[in-house]
Design an enzyme around this catalytic site. Sequence first.
Site, PDB file in Angstrom:
ATOM      1  N   ALA A 133     -31.635   4.489  -8.431  1.00  0.00           N
ATOM      2  CA  ALA A 133     -32.768   4.345  -7.506  1.00  0.00           C
ATOM      3  C   ALA A 133     -33.969   3.871  -8.308  1.00  0.00           C
ATOM      4  CB  ALA A 133     -33.076   5.668  -6.810  1.00  0.00           C
ATOM      5  N   ALA A 135     -38.165   2.958  -7.816  1.00  0.00           N
ATOM      6  CA  ALA A 135     -39.349   2.972  -6.955  1.00  0.00           C
ATOM      7  C   ALA A 135     -40.539   2.408  -7.721  1.00  0.00           C
ATOM      8  CB  ALA A 135     -39.626   4.393  -6.469  1.00  0.00           C
ATOM      9  N   SER A 136     -41.723   2.530  -7.148  1.00  0.00           N
ATOM     10  CA  SER A 136     -42.900   1.902  -7.732  1.00  0.00           C
ATOM     11  C   SER A 136     -43.355   2.591  -9.012  1.00  0.00           C
ATOM     12  CB  SER A 136     -44.053   1.903  -6.726  1.00  0.00           C
ATOM     13  OG  SER A 136     -44.356   3.220  -6.321  1.00  0.00           O
ATOM     14  N   GLN A 139     -37.787   5.347 -12.052  1.00  0.00           N
ATOM     15  CA  GLN A 139     -36.431   5.118 -11.590  1.00  0.00           C
ATOM     16  C   GLN A 139     -35.539   6.262 -12.066  1.00  0.00           C
ATOM     17  OE1 GLN A 139     -35.676   1.207 -13.272  1.00  0.00           O
ATOM     18  NE2 GLN A 139     -34.459   2.043 -14.930  1.00  0.00           N
ATOM     19  N   VAL A 140     -34.385   6.394 -11.408  1.00  0.00           N
ATOM     20  CA  VAL A 140     -33.503   7.542 -11.649  1.00  0.00           C
ATOM     21  C   VAL A 140     -32.149   7.068 -12.151  1.00  0.00           C
ATOM     22  CG1 VAL A 140     -32.369   9.536 -10.583  1.00  0.00           C
ATOM     23  CG2 VAL A 140     -34.686   8.896  -9.885  1.00  0.00           C
ATOM     24  N   ASP A 290     -43.399  15.291   1.172  1.00  0.00           N
ATOM     25  CA  ASP A 290     -42.754  13.982   1.289  1.00  0.00           C
ATOM     26  C   ASP A 290     -41.322  14.200   1.768  1.00  0.00           C
ATOM     27  OD1 ASP A 290     -42.772  11.238   1.199  1.00  0.00           O
ATOM     28  OD2 ASP A 290     -42.294  11.096  -0.921  1.00  0.00           O
TER      29      ASP A 290
END
Length: 507
Positions: A133, A135-136, A139-140, A290
Amino acid sequence: MRGPHNIIRLVRTLATLERSGAIGVVLEAMDAPPRLRLAARVLGWPFKWLGLKGDPALPPATRALTALGPAYIKFGQILSTRPDIVGDELALQLKYLQDKLPPFPVEVAKRMVAEELALPVDQMFSEFSEPVAAASIAQVHRARLVDTGQEVAVKVLRPGIERAFRKDIDAFYFAARVIETLSPASRRLHPMEVIRHFEGVVMGELDLRLESAAAAEFAANTEKDEGFQVPAPIWHLSSRQVMTMGWAEGVSMADNLAIDAAGHDRTLLGARVLQLFLQHALRDGYFHADMHQGNLKVAASGNIIAYDFGIMGRLDEYTRRVYAEILFGFIRKDYRRVAEVHFEAGYVPADRDIDEFARALRVVGEPIFGMDASRISMARLLSYLFEVTEKFGMETRTELILLQRTMVVVEGVARGLDPHINIWQVARPIVESYIAQNVGPRALLRDLGKTMRVLARFGPKLPGMVESRLIRQTEPAPAPRPVLHPVIWMGLGGGFVALGVALGSLL
């Protein structure tokens, strides 16, 4: 540094909004006054060619923010939680911002992990995958521990992301100050406070030690919650730029077909996710802010797994009681009590008419309660409630807006699982239980006990504290230092930009 150099970033931002066609949408959504509209167009239109093009397939606002980069994407996501500022239509557009960017190479991630944790990656992990994954902000990667064989998730910040965010946040502060100057009416919405809130959220996400702490606190609070689990952080393999925690194995909460195939009861899951959120907000005053489907999974056992703790909400005890009493008043259709709670909390100015306010609240509540169960919406009620309180002079309260936004998201998750869920019926036992324990004679005695304990601790210091406060009251206030007006900075900055463009064309 929040100085005039930020005018260049502001000009490029406005130029990008012009080029993407978003400037009109944004100004209209915010109901910007004429002076602010003029300043935005004057600083944006002449330099439209300097703006970033973005993806033409996206809506204008989403296109512009995505083109401007991670800080603007994140800011757009935060603004999507503030329909009181940007309006419902633009908030809906921003809600669909894709918080996804191309991943950076796994070799870079491994190097950062090794530098941060001061050990070669292969001494810590027997497996370390490509990004699963991105994102901005981070990351994972999926990995496996050498010593125990446990599967873990390793979150790594993007290289240089903190410096990039700080530059953009400085420009946001400058823009907020300009907006407050050109539009005094905007001060009710506290633009500077909104940016401070954004900065706090982002800076928290940029220090993964804080996210690890949030995960640990949330896990401790919810340890005994039936049907809920939080992956534990692994502290010795976590640092400022790296976070390691247990791998969350389960079915995505967004995949109803997979949930059904696994034999889970979606009606039960829908009720549970809503009740858990209310429990965390009211009981603990600390909630996952979230809580969308992408951050929730369903384990094989049927437990709901929550992860990604970069954005957490916190409510003090008094605010929790106010929120619970407001919800409980609406559940019982006791609009007079809901009005009284707003006045008691100071949310509505004391010079307003409480009976008129109660009538306005009835206008909010009755149409909603007249709907069938599948259409009753707590999120819609809260949205209407904020519209009414705005008319009665209630100022923006960031903590309640965050709570409202999370409520909207959680309600959407619950309805995605069970379209016929009766939100109020599910919420009632949680709210009633909290009211029974925290409002009334028993709560009063408990509050008095706390007050006496505080006075006992500070009793020896009270005379000195009172004396020093009285002395300060008699001292003259220092004269404020003169500050150059933001409009002057804008004019100077615009002149410098124009001069630079002119010189560039000559060269």
